[in-house]
Design a protein around this motif. Structure first.
Motif, mmCIF file in Angstrom:
data_model
loop_
_atom_site.group_PDB
_atom_site.id
_atom_site.type_symbol
_atom_site.label_atom_id
_atom_site.label_comp_id
_atom_site.label_asym_id
_atom_site.label_seq_id
_atom_site.Cartn_x
_atom_site.Cartn_y
_atom_site.Cartn_z
ATOM 1 N N LYS A 64 5.045 -4.522 -4.695
ATOM 2 C CA LYS A 64 3.643 -4.273 -5.034
ATOM 3 C C LYS A 64 3.337 -2.782 -4.934
ATOM 4 O O LYS A 64 3.810 -2.098 -4.014
ATOM 5 C CB LYS A 64 2.740 -5.042 -4.073
ATOM 6 C CG LYS A 64 1.286 -5.102 -4.488
ATOM 7 C CD LYS A 64 1.074 -6.060 -5.643
ATOM 8 C CE LYS A 64 -0.436 -6.257 -5.904
ATOM 9 N NZ LYS A 64 -0.649 -7.138 -7.061
ATOM 10 N N LEU A 65 2.551 -2.268 -5.886
ATOM 11 C CA LEU A 65 2.211 -0.846 -5.918
ATOM 12 C C LEU A 65 0.698 -0.647 -5.874
ATOM 13 O O LEU A 65 -0.069 -1.530 -6.253
ATOM 14 C CB LEU A 65 2.762 -0.198 -7.199
ATOM 15 C CG LEU A 65 4.271 -0.220 -7.412
ATOM 16 C CD1 LEU A 65 4.612 0.478 -8.723
ATOM 17 C CD2 LEU A 65 5.000 0.429 -6.256
ATOM 18 N N PRO A 66 0.250 0.540 -5.466
ATOM 19 C CA PRO A 66 -1.181 0.859 -5.435
ATOM 20 C C PRO A 66 -1.673 1.341 -6.800
ATOM 21 O O PRO A 66 -2.155 2.466 -6.953
ATOM 22 C CB PRO A 66 -1.262 1.954 -4.376
ATOM 23 C CG PRO A 66 0.037 2.677 -4.514
ATOM 24 C CD PRO A 66 1.054 1.625 -4.835
ATOM 25 N N ASN A 102 0.276 -4.774 -11.052
ATOM 26 C CA ASN A 102 0.482 -3.739 -10.033
ATOM 27 C C ASN A 102 1.815 -3.932 -9.314
ATOM 28 O O ASN A 102 1.896 -3.858 -8.077
ATOM 29 C CB ASN A 102 -0.658 -3.745 -9.006
ATOM 30 C CG ASN A 102 -1.951 -3.208 -9.553
ATOM 31 O OD1 ASN A 102 -2.080 -2.982 -10.752
ATOM 32 N ND2 ASN A 102 -2.936 -3.018 -8.690
ATOM 33 N N ALA A 103 2.869 -4.155 -10.103
ATOM 34 C CA ALA A 103 4.139 -4.497 -9.463
ATOM 35 C C ALA A 103 5.332 -3.986 -10.246
ATOM 36 O O ALA A 103 5.289 -3.850 -11.477
ATOM 37 C CB ALA A 103 4.251 -6.017 -9.306
ATOM 38 N N LEU A 104 6.399 -3.709 -9.496
ATOM 39 C CA LEU A 104 7.722 -3.510 -10.064
ATOM 40 C C LEU A 104 8.458 -4.839 -9.958
ATOM 41 O O LEU A 104 8.494 -5.453 -8.884
ATOM 42 C CB LEU A 104 8.499 -2.443 -9.299
ATOM 43 C CG LEU A 104 7.930 -1.037 -9.247
ATOM 44 C CD1 LEU A 104 8.847 -0.137 -8.409
ATOM 45 C CD2 LEU A 104 7.763 -0.464 -10.644
ATOM 46 N N GLY A 124 0.807 -1.191 0.000
ATOM 47 C CA GLY A 124 0.000 0.000 0.000
ATOM 48 C C GLY A 124 0.844 1.247 0.000
ATOM 49 O O GLY A 124 2.065 1.207 -0.024
ATOM 50 N N ALA A 125 0.182 2.400 -0.010
ATOM 51 C CA ALA A 125 0.880 3.676 0.071
ATOM 52 C C ALA A 125 0.121 4.557 1.044
ATOM 53 O O ALA A 125 -1.074 4.363 1.283
ATOM 54 C CB ALA A 125 0.938 4.331 -1.311
ATOM 55 N N PRO A 126 0.770 5.529 1.669
ATOM 56 C CA PRO A 126 0.078 6.420 2.603
ATOM 57 C C PRO A 126 -1.080 7.137 1.910
ATOM 58 O O PRO A 126 -1.045 7.399 0.702
ATOM 59 C CB PRO A 126 1.186 7.406 3.005
ATOM 60 C CG PRO A 126 2.467 6.698 2.704
ATOM 61 C CD PRO A 126 2.192 5.841 1.522
ATOM 62 N N ALA A 180 1.461 5.303 -11.492
ATOM 63 C CA ALA A 180 0.693 4.092 -11.201
ATOM 64 C C ALA A 180 -0.785 4.353 -11.466
ATOM 65 O O ALA A 180 -1.390 5.222 -10.826
ATOM 66 C CB ALA A 180 0.916 3.655 -9.755
ATOM 67 N N HIS A 181 -1.362 3.603 -12.396
ATOM 68 C CA HIS A 181 -2.766 3.803 -12.775
ATOM 69 C C HIS A 181 -3.674 3.038 -11.823
ATOM 70 O O HIS A 181 -3.672 1.806 -11.804
ATOM 71 C CB HIS A 181 -3.006 3.329 -14.208
ATOM 72 C CG HIS A 181 -2.139 4.000 -15.226
ATOM 73 N ND1 HIS A 181 -2.219 5.348 -15.480
ATOM 74 C CD2 HIS A 181 -1.171 3.506 -16.044
ATOM 75 C CE1 HIS A 181 -1.335 5.665 -16.430
ATOM 76 N NE2 HIS A 181 -0.685 4.566 -16.773
#
Length: 358
Positions: free
Chosen positions: A264-266, A245-247, A22-24, A284-285
């Motif tokens: 993993k990215l949001p 959803n990943a690098l 997740g991200a803040p 990131a879409h």
């Protein structure tokens, strides 16, 4: 390749990153810290649309921009127009964006469309600092049976506007981004095929895309919509897997690449850059369906989200988040410097510049 602490943490920790990812909720840059800047071609004054990818010359503090209006080109091609619109590769001092609250910035074109086979419509972009050249995926068009056919090629030009244009070389039919990494040049391809089967890959999220070396042989074919490429300061090659959803971090040895880690990215990552502090910055879409409507049909706005990931720890930080796309739509790339953030878009005009209040 040099091992990083991320690789040494072990499978269990990497899976925990993939599970959380997740991200803040609060972004580093709020909307009131960001402003739109119209980019114009310094030679003819025309507005630059579709500044989709960036590269940075850190030594000279220059921003390189790959831009063309994809909707306009595709519409003209469908209608079998006599001529198709061109785009450009541009250079712009970063100081022109950060040192004064400008609303318009003039960029310098580095290549003439007439010098590029099939016309100049650049997509993914990379700066080769060792050779002071730019390499990009060029989407050239030619007539076949009365219709326009797009064929991507890898193209090199001088980074200082010299009258030099290198010979174009082969690229995968679905070439997306490119990376100049020392003696090698890598190109991502977002589908394993360019027939109707590409739609099947999207529907079922099949992992058929990946990375090719020197525009030819595939060295990795295990991603769902391989997209942006970059190389970290530790020489790690990083690929964006948009539909995962990943690098994905890759280790290239003996002509093959293997996945060594992922973050993993949001949202689905698009183009990638490396921040001044060594982190990987990604657009990131969060809603690919909204991006599709905006990008292909011009319907509505698409969200813009920029994140950065620490290759050493896997931590993800939210830099900018416009969930409505009202301020800046369909962001596809971000560059973070010590002065702030610059964001580009596949469909919107100009760039977005974010910085702390003086």
């Amino acid at each position: 390749m040099k091992a990083t602490p991320l690789k040494a943490l072990g499978t269990a920790f990497l899976l925990s990153i993939a599970a959380c990812g997740g991200a803040p909720d609060e972004a580093v840059y709020s909307a009131d810290q960001c402003r739109r800047v119209t980019l114009i071609d310094g030679a003819d004054g025309k507005t630059i649309i579709g500044a989709e990818d960036f590269a940075v010359d850190r030594d000279a503090q220059r921003l390189f921009i790959s831009a063309y209006d994809r909707r306009a080109v595709e519409k003209a091609a469908r209608k079998k127009a006599d001529k198709l619109p061109h785009g450009g590769i541009y250079a712009l001092p970063l100081s022109a964006l950060f040192e004064s609250p400008t609303e318009v910035a003039a960029a310098t074109a580095l290549a003439a469309p007439a010098d590029i086979p099939g016309g100049l419509r650049p997509h993914g972009l990379s700066y080769d600092a060792a050779n002071r050249e730019l390499v990009f995926v060029n989407r050239g068009y030619r007539r076949v049976g009365g219709k326009w056919k797009m064929t991507p090629r890898l193209q090199r030009i001088g980074a200082n506007g010299e009258m030099f244009v290198g010979a174009d070389t082969a690229a995968p039919c679905s070439a997306n981004d490119v990376l100049a990494a020392g003696d090698a040049t890598y190109a991502s391809y977002d589908h394993g095929t360019c027939t109707w089967r590409a739609a099947v890959e999207d529907v079922f999220r099949l992992k058929r895309s990946g990375v090719a070396a020197d525009g030819k042989e595939s060295i990795f074919a295990g991603a769902a919509f391989a997209n942006g490429l970059t190389q970290t300061d530790n020489a790690d090659i990083v690929m964006a897997a948009t539909r995962e959803n990943a690098l994905i971090f890759l280790d290239v040895e003996a002509g093959k690449a293997v996945e060594t880690a992922r973050i993993k990215l949001p949202g689905g990552p698009d183009n990638l850059t490396v921040s001044y502090d060594g982190a990987v910055v990604a657009a990131a879409h969060p809603a690919l369906w909204r991006l599709g409507l905006n990008r292909r049909l011009g319907i509505g706005k698409a969200p813009s989200r920029i994140v950065k990931a620490d290759p050493e720890t896997g931590a993800v930080e939210l830099l900018f988040d416009d969930r409505s796309g009202a301020l800046f739509s369909a962001a596809t790339v971000g560059v973070e410097t010590e002065d702030g953030l610059v964001v580009g878009s596949v469909t919107d005009a100009g760039v977005l510049v974010c910085q702390d209040a003086p």
